[in-house]
Design a protein around this motif. Structure first.
Motif, mmCIF file in Angstrom:
data_model
loop_
_atom_site.group_PDB
_atom_site.id
_atom_site.type_symbol
_atom_site.label_atom_id
_atom_site.label_comp_id
_atom_site.label_asym_id
_atom_site.label_seq_id
_atom_site.Cartn_x
_atom_site.Cartn_y
_atom_site.Cartn_z
ATOM 1 N N THR A 1 7.825 7.874 -3.050
ATOM 2 C CA THR A 1 8.745 7.264 -4.007
ATOM 3 C C THR A 1 9.228 8.278 -5.030
ATOM 4 N N VAL B 1 9.665 -5.804 -9.365
ATOM 5 C CA VAL B 1 10.046 -4.585 -8.646
ATOM 6 C C VAL B 1 9.808 -4.835 -7.167
ATOM 7 N N THR B 2 10.854 -4.700 -6.360
ATOM 8 C CA THR B 2 10.738 -4.967 -4.927
ATOM 9 C C THR B 2 11.370 -3.831 -4.134
ATOM 10 N N SER C 1 14.892 -3.017 -5.167
ATOM 11 C CA SER C 1 15.178 -2.465 -6.497
ATOM 12 C C SER C 1 15.751 -1.060 -6.347
ATOM 13 N N ASP D 1 16.187 1.084 -11.615
ATOM 14 C CA ASP D 1 15.421 -0.085 -12.057
ATOM 15 C C ASP D 1 13.929 0.143 -11.886
ATOM 16 N N ARG D 2 13.553 0.790 -10.789
ATOM 17 C CA ARG D 2 12.128 1.076 -10.570
ATOM 18 C C ARG D 2 11.611 2.020 -11.654
ATOM 19 N N ARG D 3 12.401 3.001 -11.999
ATOM 20 C CA ARG D 3 11.976 3.949 -13.031
ATOM 21 C C ARG D 3 11.851 3.245 -14.382
ATOM 22 N N GLY E 1 5.443 -7.520 -7.846
ATOM 23 C CA GLY E 1 5.909 -6.644 -6.784
ATOM 24 C C GLY E 1 5.639 -7.188 -5.404
ATOM 25 N N PHE F 1 5.652 -2.035 -3.762
ATOM 26 C CA PHE F 1 5.469 -1.592 -5.135
ATOM 27 C C PHE F 1 4.098 -0.946 -5.363
#
Length: 864
Positions: free
Chosen positions: A209, A423-424, A427, A431-433, A457, A461
Motif C-alpha cells: 500500500t 476505509v475500503t 477508497s 482518502d486512505r492517507r 474497514g 484495510f
C-alpha cells in the motif's frame, strides 16, 4: 497510562473550552482532540463519553478510583447520555457532573469466565504497564548489525537467525523469512542494504500500500541518513502522487545505483520503474529485491493484483542480465506463511538449490479473543455498537463489504460517534492517507490532531499499519478463512501491549463466508472460456515466445464485458499459473527506434502506458495449453485443491467460533508446514479465548493460558558460497585446519589481520574465547562491505554446518567442550591457536605434532 493522565483529564474539563493538547499522548490526547471537535461537530457526545470512560478505567487499573467532574453545557453529554455509555453520572452541588466508569467486557458465561474477562480487561487498560506486555530477552548483536543499523542487540533469537541467514545469502539467491510481528523484519532487510553504504548500489522494497510505503520512508529516513546513506532527492518512497520531476530523478537514481533503498508498489516495479531496474540489474547495482508482507503474493496476486506475481518474470530477467556474481538477492518476508503461500513464493521467486526458508513462526501474545454468536442481524448490530462504545480506543471494525462499511459509518455517526471513518478497497489513495493520518495523529511533517478513533474497514484495510497502540479489533462478520481473521486481529497490540479481539457472528455468516471462498475460484469450464477469449485477442509472440493478452477480453457468449470482467480474467490467469500452464511476465516497455520521430515515439510510449492496466504478458509453459480437454483435466485438480484448502481454513475458524478448541491450537495447527527437512511448527500462544475461559482454570500467575516457546531456527547454510580460502592446506579427509601463532605479538597483530582477510573471502563467522570487542570492531571496519558474525553463544559452533573460524586463547589446554567436538566433526573449521595447544583427545601431545593440517599464521597470511 501515566499517573498524571487522570489529572490532565481533570484539567481538560476544568479549562473547557480552552485547552492545550500539544504535549500529551495516548487516550488523553484523543480526548483533548475530541473536546476540541465538539464545536465543529467533528466529534459527537458518544466520542466524549467513550474516551472519558477509557481514561477512568485506565486510572482504575492503576488504583485510582476517583471520578471526574465534567461541565454541564449544551455541547457536553447529558447525564442520561453518560449513563447510557456505561458510566455512573451524578449532578453535583456545584453544577458539574461526577462521572465514574462501570467496567464492561464482552459476553462470557458466568463463573470463572467472568473473572478471567475482568482480569483481562484490566491488563488491556494497563497498556504499557501490563505485566503481560510482550518483552524480549535481548540477544547480543553481531558486528555487522551494529555497523549497519547502530543496534547493539537483536530483539530475539529468531531475528538473529534470520539476519544472519540473509546477510550470508549469495548473489541470485532467495531467502523466505517468516518472523513474528514485532520481531523486526524491516531491520533484517535493511542491514545488508546499509552495510556497504551507497557506493555499492541500491535495493528495492515492494510493499502493498501507498500508506505503508510512506510510513516505511518515514521510519527509515533518519536511520539511513544517520548511517551516511542518503538519497539524492531525500525521498525513499516511489508513489503515484510524486511530481513528474521527482519521479524522473528517482528513476535515474535507481538506474545508476545512487538510490540506496526505495519503497514502492508491485505496479510501479512492473511499469514506471521497470526499465531503471532492468538497467540497474544489468550494471550489477541492484543488490536486493525485497518483498514485504510476502503472503500477499499468493493472496492478492491470485485475486486482484496480478503484478504481485508478474514481478517474478522481471526478477528472472534481472538475474539473466546481471554480471556474474552480482545478481540481486531476493528476500520475501512475512509474519505468517502457509504451506501454499511458501510454495507460491518458491515457484515464482526461487530456484532449486538457491532458495531457503527461515522459519521463526510464533503466534501473537497480545490479543485475547471474545466470540459471540447472536440470533439476528439486529442483535449483532446492537452488540457491536455496545462494544464499540465501551471497548478501548484506537479500534478497528471489520466488515465484509464496502456497503456494510458505509452503513456502519453512518450508523455510528448517527449514534453520536463521529470520530469514525470507513476505509475500503474502493477508497482512493488520498482518502486512505487522510484516514491513516487522522487515526494516528501524524502526517509526513509530524504531529497533527487526531480525528478518528475507529476505522471501519474491509479485508483490504490495515495491512502493515504502524499505529502501534490499537487496542481493540471488532468483527461484525465472519472472515472467509482463519488466516484472514488472524491477519486482521494482528492489527492490534503492535506495541506489545495487550489487545482485545471481539467477533459477533450470526448464522448467515457461514453461508456468506462459503460463498466468498467459492466465488474467487473459477469453475474449469469458466476458466477455459476466459482464457480462450483472451488468447483469441492476443498479440503475436515476441522472440522469447511471450504473448500480450488483453484483460478486457470477454467470452463470446457475452455480448459485452462487465464491471468485474477484468477481475475474472485475472483469476483465470492465476489459476493457470498455479497449474503451471502459463507464466506471467512484466510487459516490455517500447524502445525508441533510431529514425523514429520524437512525437511518434511519445505517442507510442503514451499508448503503452495507457494500455498497462488492461494488459499482461504471458508465456505458455505447456504445448497443450490451448487444448480444451487437456486444459480442463489440468485445471480441475488445482481448483479442487485450492477450494479444499479454503474450506478447511473456514472450518478451523468455525471451530474457534464454537469454542471446540483453544484458538492457539486452531491457529498453530493451521500454520504448520511440512518440509523435506521435517515439520515446521508455529509456537502457540493464548492470553484468553472462549474455550480456555470455559474449560481451563484461570492462570493467576502470568495471565496466559498458553505461552509460546522462542523460535530458534537454524542459520541457512547456502550452497556454492566460496568460504574455504585455505582449503588446499587441509589433508585428505580432514575438515579442520589449525593455524598457529608462536609469540604474543603475532597473536595481537596478526590474528585480526588474518581474520579480516578470511572475512573478505567469505569466512564471515568467527568465535572463541580469544576474541574481544575491540578486535571484532576492527575486523568489521576493515572488511566492509562484508559482514562479520560473532558466535558469542556457540550456536553456530554446534549447529552450523558451514565453515567458520574459531579463535582460542593463549592457553595450551583451551580446546575443550563444543570446540573439541567440532574438531572431530565433518564441518570445515579453521582453529587459530597458540603453537603449543594440546590435542583435545591426546593430553600432553601437541595438536600440530599429530594433526597434519596445520600452518603458521604468517604462512596463512602470505597465502591470502
Amino acid at each position: 497510562m501515566t499517573a498524571s493522565d487522570w489529572v490532565k483529564a481533570k484539567q481538560l474539563f476544568s479549562a473547557w473550552p480552552e485547552m492545550d493538547s500539544s504535549e500529551i499522548q495516548g487516550t488523553i490526547r484523543r480526548l483533548a482532540d475530541a473536546l476540541a471537535g465538539l464545536r465543529t461537530r467533528s466529534a459527537g457526545w458518544r466520542d466524549i463519553t467513550s474516551l472519558t470512560r477509557q481514561i477512568l478505567l485506565e486510572a482504575s487499573a492503576s488504583g485510582n478510583m476517583s471520578p471526574l467532574l465534567v461541565p454541564v453545557t449544551s455541547e457536553m453529554p447529558t447525564v442520561e447520555q453518560w449513563r447510557s455509555s456505561g458510566c455512573e453520572a451524578l449532578i453535583t452541588t456545584v453544577g458539574t457532573i461526577s462521572v465514574s466508569a462501570q467496567p464492561w467486557h464482552p459476553s462470557v458465561s458466568e463463573g470463572r469466565a467472568t473473572d478471567a474477562a475482568k482480569a483481562d480487561l484490566k491488563e488491556i487498560y494497563l497498556g504499557r504497564d501490563s505485566a503481560q506486555r510482550r518483552s524480549f530477552n535481548d540477544v547480543l548483536g553481531d558486528p555487522f548489525w551494529a555497523t549497519a543499523l547502530g543496534y547493539d542487540n537483536y530483539y530475539s533469537l529468531g531475528q538473529r537467525q534470520a539476519a544472519r541467514s540473509v546477510i550470508m545469502a549469495p548473489p541470485g539467491s532467495t531467502a523466505i523469512v517468516c518472523l513474528p510481528t514485532g520481531h523486526g523484519k524491516t531491520p533484517v532487510a535493511l542491514a545488508p542494504t546499509l552495510l556497504g553504504g551507497r557506493a555499492h548500489g541500491g535495493s528495492i522494497v515492494v510493499v502493498p500500500t501507498v500508506v505503508l510505503a510512506l510510513d516505511m520512508e518515514r521510519r527509515t529516513r533518519d536511520l539511513l541518513e544517520a548511517r551516511g546513506v542518503k538519497s539524492p532527492t531525500g525521498r525513499y518512497a516511489f508513489t503515484g502522487d510524486l511530481s513528474e520531476d521527482v519521479k524522473k530523478q528517482l528513476c535515474d537514481d535507481v538506474r545508476y545505483g545512487r538510490q540506496p533503498i526505495l519503497f514502492t508498489s508491485p505496479e510501479a516495479v512492473t511499469t514506471t520503474l521497470q526499465r531503471p531496474l532492468d538497467e540497474a540489474a544489468a550494471a550489477g547495482s541492484l543488490r536486493y529485491f525485497i518483498i514485504d508482507e510476502a503472503h500477499l503474493v499468493e493472496q492478492w496476486g491470485n485475486e486482484f493484483r496480478p503484478d504481485f506475481q508478474t514481478m517474478a518474470g522481471q526478477r528472472r530477467n534481472w538475474l539473466r542480465r546481471a554480471p556474474a556474481g552480482r545478481e540481486p538477492r531476493t528476500i520475501a518476508m512475512s509474519a505468517t506463511l502457509t504451506a501454499q503461500q511458501i510454495e507460491t513464493l518458491e515457484n515464482l521467486f526461487g530456484a532449486p538449490q538457491a532458495t531457503d526458508l527461515v522459519w521463526a513462526s510464533q503466534l501473537r501474545t497480545e490479543p485475547s479473543y471474545y466470540i459471540e454468536s447472536l440470533p439476528t442481524e439486529v442483535a449483532r448490530r446492537e452488540a457491536v455498537m455496545h462494544a464499540l462504545a465501551r471497548l478501548p480506543k484506537p479500534s478497528i471494525l471489520y466488515v465484509s463489504t464496502v456497503e456494510a462499511a458505509k452503513d456502519w459509518a453512518a450508523l455510528l455517526a448517527e449514534s453520536g460517534m463521529r470520530r469514525v471513518i470507513a476505509v475500503t478497497g474502493r477508497s482512493i489513495p488520498e482518502d486512505r492517507r487522510e484516514a491513516m493520518e487522522g487515526w494516528g495523529g501524524r502526517d509526513a511533517t509530524g504531529r497533527i490532531p487526531t480525528r478518528f478513533d475507529t476505522v471501519i474497514g474491509t479485508s483490504a484495510f490495515g495491512l502493515g499499519i504502524d499505529l502501534s497502540d490499537v487496542k481493540t479489533v471488532v468483527h461484525a462478520c465472519m472472515p472467509e478463512t482463519v488466516d484472514r481473521y488472524y491477519q486482521e486481529v494482528g492489527r492490534g497490540g503492535r506495541d506489545g501491549s495487550p489487545s482485545l479481539a471481539y467477533m459477533a457472528t450470526v448464522q448467515k455468516d457461514i453461508r456468506v463466508a462459503e460463498s466468498l471462498n467459492a466465488e474467487i475460484i473459477l469453475l474449469p469450464k469458466t476458466a477455459w472460456e476466459r482464457w480462450d477469449a483472451m488468447f483469441q485477442r492476443r498479440i503475436p509472440p515476441d522472440a522469447d515466445g511471450v504473448y500480450q493478452i488483453d484483460l478486457d477480453s470477454y467470452p463470446a457468449r457475452l455480448s459485452m464485458g462487465f464491471k468485474t470482467n477484468r477481475l475474472w480474467n485475472i483469476r483465470a490467469l492465476n489459476l493457470m499459473v498455479r497449474t503451471k500452464l502459463v507464466e506471467l511476465t512484466s510487459p516490455k516497455a517500447p524502445q525508441q527506434a533510431e529514425d523514429e520521430p520524437h512525437d511518434t515515439w511519445q505517442r507510442r510510449q503514451q499508448g503503452y502506458l495507457e494500455s498497462l492496466p488492461s494488459r499482461v504478458d504471458v508465456q505458455l509453459m505447456d504445448g497443450r495449453t490451448n487444448d480444451r480437454d487437456y486444459f480442463l483435466r489440468r485445471i480441475g485438480p488445482t481448483r479442487d485443491r485450492i477450494l479444499t484448502s479454503q474450506n478447511s481454513a473456514l472450518e478451523r475458524l468455525r471451530a474457534a467460533v464454537r469454542g471446540d478448541r483453544c484458538i492457539a491450537d486452531v491457529l498453530s495447527d493451521y500454520y504448520v508446514v511440512q518440509r523435506p527437512e521435517g515439520t515446521l511448527e508455529t509456537a502457540p500462544a493464548c492470553r484468553g479465548c472462549p474455550h480456555c475461559r470455559e474449560h481451563q482454570e484461570f492462570p493467576v500467575a502470568g495471565g496466559f493460558y498458553r505461552t509460546p516457546w522462542e523460535p530458534h531456527p537454524p542459520v541457512v547454510k547456502w550452497l556454492d558460497v566460496p568460504s574455504d580460502p585455505l582449503g588446499t592446506f587441509r589433508g585428505p579427509g580432514q575438515t579442520s585446519l589449525n593455524i598457529w601463532w608462536e609469540r604474543d605479538d603475532e597473536r595481537r597483530d596478526l590474528v585480526p589481520d588474518l581474520v579480516t582477510e578470511l572475512c573478505r573471502r567469505g569466512m564471515t563467522i568467527i568465535g572463541g574465547e580469544g576474541i574481544s570487542d575491540a578486535m571484532t570492531k576492527r575486523i568489521q571496519r576493515e572488511s566492509l562491505p562484508h559482514a562479520l558474525i560473532v558466535d558469542s553463544d556457540e550456536d553456530m559452533l554446534t549447529a552450523f554446518r558451514g565453515p567458520l573460524v574459531w579463535i582460542l586463547d593463549g592457553s595450551p589446554e583451551s580446546m575443550n567442550g563444543a570446540a573439541a567436538e567440532r574438531f572431530e566433526s565433518s564441518d570445515v573449521t579453521y582453529f587459530i591457536h597458540c603453537r603449543n595447544l594440546e590435542h583435545p583427545s591426546r593430553p600432553g601431545a601437541r595438536l600440530i605434532d599429530i594433526h597434519s593440517s596445520n600452518i603458521s599464521i604468517n604462512r596463512a597470511l602470505r597465502s591470502l
